[in-house]
Design a protein around this motif. Sequence first.
Motif, mmCIF file in Angstrom:
data_model
loop_
_atom_site.group_PDB
_atom_site.id
_atom_site.type_symbol
_atom_site.label_atom_id
_atom_site.label_comp_id
_atom_site.label_asym_id
_atom_site.label_seq_id
_atom_site.Cartn_x
_atom_site.Cartn_y
_atom_site.Cartn_z
ATOM 1 N N LYS A 177 0.936 -1.016 -0.143
ATOM 2 C CA LYS A 177 0.192 -0.466 0.054
ATOM 3 C C LYS A 177 0.642 1.170 -0.069
ATOM 4 O O LYS A 177 0.165 2.227 -0.633
ATOM 5 N N ASN A 207 -6.976 0.002 -4.037
ATOM 6 C CA ASN A 207 -6.390 -0.580 -2.774
ATOM 7 C C ASN A 207 -6.692 0.595 -1.554
ATOM 8 O O ASN A 207 -5.701 1.657 -1.415
ATOM 9 N N SER A 210 -3.557 3.494 0.323
ATOM 10 C CA SER A 210 -2.298 3.175 -0.637
ATOM 11 C C SER A 210 -2.434 4.666 -1.270
ATOM 12 O O SER A 210 -3.301 5.586 -1.170
#
Length: 332
Positions: A177, A207, A210
């Motif tokens: 991440k 994600n 991230s």
Amino acid sequence: MKQKVTIQDIANMVNVSKSSVSRYLNNGYVSEATAEKIRDAIEKTGFETNFFASRLKTKRSRLIGIVLPRINSVTVGCLLTGISSVLEEKNYQSLIQISNLSIEKEIENIRSLAKQGVDGIIVNSIAVTKEHIKAVSNLSVPVIFTGQKNDIVNYIKLDDYKAGRIMGQYLKNKGHKKAVFVGVSENDKAVGVDRKKGFIDEFTRDNTGSSVEFVETGFSFENSYDKAGEVLKLNPTVITCATDNICLGVLRYFHENKIEVPERVSIAGFGGYDIGAVSYPALTTVAFDYEHIGSKTAEGLLKLIEEDIEEIQEEDHVSLKILERESVAKIK
């Protein structure tokens, strides 16, 4: 059967370079002393009749100009191998000039080759600027670029944006991440913009939490080595480098400072260089088939010359694949 006399034979007879003979044959500049020696060798061997009979019939020199940014590069070597294989098969010879990563020198090389009577020019470019476009538009021979994309000129190149996305997807699937992208200046649109953007877009998509930070470096091993400490201070779980060569500089710094890869931090690159397979740890990378790109570029230029077509523009997707090795860990 009498062996065919080549430009190289003439060059060897008078102890000059092959490019000097080519310049003479194409009315380029050579000294009067050199010109006289070349004339004598041509008359003795009968080369002039063979060469000019072919040229008058086809209205071609069968010479291709190639402009390269540098010669001390794995990618340039592979690209040139692909170009040469196609040109040799089609009975073309090449004249090579080096720009030394200078845009001004690159444009000067293009103009110089055109004056030497080549049938076409391949430019492994570091950029396609307005000055490039102006220079090419004033030429009577076709020019094709590789390495960079611009919709006003002919080009064949790998898809740098897609390459970035391939790496972004791979690292995201590994659970990472927090990434740092170590890349080059945005003056290089292909590597400095498209490759980086593809990575960031895909790595951060779906994600949660991230992030991608950016550290600028040069293409050289030494530049990335010098920036490795700065990268490490950002505390990433993974470092993505714009080229494998950049990765190797970072890896060297980590080895010297006992930073374990991938236990402490993962690292991945782009290129698929052979040296990445024998580094420690072996380098995970998006591999590019530069020899394939070189072949396609040469084939594209010959189509422009022989089929008298005006446009070839293509980004190649086939030459991209992830090589999963040892330098990336899965985040649990």
